[in-house]
Write an enzyme that holds these catalytic residues in place. Structure first.
Site, PDB file in Angstrom:
ATOM      1  N   ASN A   9     -14.003   4.158   0.909  1.00 44.76           N
ATOM      2  CA  ASN A   9     -13.081   4.854   2.065  1.00 44.76           C
ATOM      3  C   ASN A   9     -13.198   6.316   1.217  1.00 44.76           C
ATOM      4  O   ASN A   9     -12.603   7.326   1.258  1.00 44.76           O
ATOM      5  CB  ASN A   9     -11.906   4.725   1.989  1.00 44.76           C
ATOM      6  CG  ASN A   9     -11.338   5.795   3.785  1.00 44.76           C
ATOM      7  OD1 ASN A   9     -12.544   6.345   4.335  1.00 44.76           O
ATOM      8  ND2 ASN A   9      -9.890   5.613   3.646  1.00 44.76           N
ATOM      9  N   HIS A  94      -5.643   2.729   9.644  1.00 48.62           N
ATOM     10  CA  HIS A  94      -5.393   3.251   7.850  1.00 48.62           C
ATOM     11  C   HIS A  94      -3.794   3.758   8.070  1.00 48.62           C
ATOM     12  O   HIS A  94      -3.589   4.467   9.631  1.00 48.62           O
ATOM     13  CB  HIS A  94      -6.264   4.398   7.645  1.00 48.62           C
ATOM     14  CG  HIS A  94      -6.499   4.525   6.274  1.00 48.62           C
ATOM     15  ND1 HIS A  94      -4.882   5.696   6.291  1.00 48.62           N
ATOM     16  CD2 HIS A  94      -6.970   4.500   5.255  1.00 48.62           C
ATOM     17  CE1 HIS A  94      -5.824   5.921   4.731  1.00 48.62           C
ATOM     18  NE2 HIS A  94      -6.233   5.140   3.657  1.00 48.62           N
ATOM     19  N   GLU A 165      -1.361  -1.590   1.977  1.00 50.21           N
ATOM     20  CA  GLU A 165      -1.775  -0.304   0.945  1.00 50.21           C
ATOM     21  C   GLU A 165      -0.587   0.644   1.549  1.00 50.21           C
ATOM     22  O   GLU A 165      -0.135   1.424   3.041  1.00 50.21           O
ATOM     23  CB  GLU A 165      -2.812   0.509   2.318  1.00 50.21           C
ATOM     24  CG  GLU A 165      -4.342  -0.051   1.459  1.00 50.21           C
ATOM     25  CD  GLU A 165      -5.019   1.363   1.890  1.00 50.21           C
ATOM     26  OE1 GLU A 165      -6.194   1.661   1.163  1.00 50.21           O
ATOM     27  OE2 GLU A 165      -5.192   2.539   3.200  1.00 50.21           O
ATOM     28  N   GLY A 230      -9.882   4.935  -1.981  1.00 53.06           N
ATOM     29  CA  GLY A 230      -9.829   6.276  -1.592  1.00 53.06           C
ATOM     30  C   GLY A 230     -10.849   7.404  -2.735  1.00 53.06           C
ATOM     31  O   GLY A 230     -11.587   7.507  -2.803  1.00 53.06           O
TER      32      GLY A 230
HETATM   33  P1  PGA Z   1      -6.304   7.123  -2.817  1.00 56.94           P
HETATM   34  O1  PGA Z   1      -6.348   6.532  -1.190  1.00 56.94           O
HETATM   35  O2  PGA Z   1      -8.073   5.975  -3.525  1.00 56.94           O
HETATM   36  O3  PGA Z   1      -7.373   7.776  -2.177  1.00 56.94           O
HETATM   37  O4  PGA Z   1      -4.807   6.488  -2.505  1.00 56.94           O
HETATM   38  C1  PGA Z   1      -7.297   5.044  -1.080  1.00 56.94           C
HETATM   39  C2  PGA Z   1      -6.610   5.061   0.434  1.00 56.94           C
HETATM   40  O5  PGA Z   1      -6.105   6.073   1.648  1.00 56.94           O
HETATM   41  O6  PGA Z   1      -7.468   3.988   1.007  1.00 56.94           O
END
Ligand code: PGA
Length: 247
Positions: A9, A94, A165, A230
């Site tokens: 993402n 999300h 998440e 992310g």
């Molecule tokens: P991050 O984001 O790996 O930067 O914590 C993950 C996400 O928002 O799906």
């Protein structure tokens, strides 16, 4: 050997030109990658990313879509256009959409409906905040977010992808302990089984501060089918390290 799913993402962390340069760097690696990899660039980069991915087995996903099929909704992008741009997947719900764009559970339901109608597989993102966890509301929140989304799949044989998440883990550098992770993933699996009367064609992912230092320990969870990444997905070496773990 289990074939894992890795979703990158890119959020709005990479502008168009940077994304195009990055995809050129990724393609040689993606050509020989064995795992299922889904890249989610910004809307504007979708079509060109799709073209660049042609010599690879990687797939394209969008980060969100409109809750409406078409109409006077300035600035929104419909699911059908995403399909035409090459998307096979799209994130739904999300936490950054829920927080910054005030997307409600009903919005996520309508988005999932639009996506299924356009033959795009939704990636259902659910998770509790730190406050909700400390108030012992984790499972009631997961249930409130997931149950209405599962109803959308009633007659659909589409793959069901759920990404756990926790909001407190996204972009914070903190990930759940192994027991917190297993407990949440097991709950999600069980809930799906109960509500749908079947568990096949289901993929359960974890997302939130995944990097190359902690991905292996998360993947040890027997409940996990992959990761939603992310920030680390925009760092070539980190992303490559994560995706190469099980090869
Ligand atoms: P991050 O984001 O790996 O930067 O914590 C993950 C996400 O928002 O799906």
């Amino acid at each position: 050997m289990k074939r894992y799913t890795y979703i990158a993402n890119w959020k709005m962390n990479s502008d168009y030109n940077t994304s195009m340069r990055y995809i050129e760097q990724l393609v040689p690696f993606l050509k020989q990658a064995e795992q299922r990899i889904i890249l989610c660039p910004s809307f504007l980069a979708l079509a060109q990313t799709y073209a660049s991915l042609a010599p690879t087995r990687a797939l394209l996903g969008a980060q969100t879509c409109s809750a409406f099929a078409k109409g006077s909704y300035t600035g929104q992008i419909d699911a059908q256009s995403l399909k035409q741009a090459g998307c096979s997947f799209c994130l739904v719900g999300h936490s950054e959409r829920r927080t910054y764009c005030h997307e409600t559970i009903e919005d996520t339901v309508q988005q999932a409906k639009q996506l299924l109608q356009a033959s795009i597989t939704p990636i259902l993102c659910i998770g509790e905040t730190a406050e909700q966890r400390s108030a012992s509301q984790t499972f009631s929140i997961l249930e409130a977010q997931l149950t209405p989304l599962l109803n959308v799949y009633e007659d659909s044989c589409a793959e069901l992808i759920v990404a756990y998440e926790p909001v407190w883990a996204i972009g914070t550098g903190t990930i759940p302990s192994r027991s917190q992770l297993d407990e949440a993933l097991a709950w999600i699996k069980e809930h799906i089984k109960k509500q749908r009367n079947k568990a096949d064609n289901t993929t359960i992912l974890y997302g939130g501060s995944i990097g190359d230092a902690n991905a292996a320990s998360c993947l040890e969870s027997p409940f996990l089918d992959g990761l939603l990444i992310g920030n680390a997905s925009l760092d070539f070496q980190k992303f490559k390290n994560i995706v190469s773990l099980n090869c």
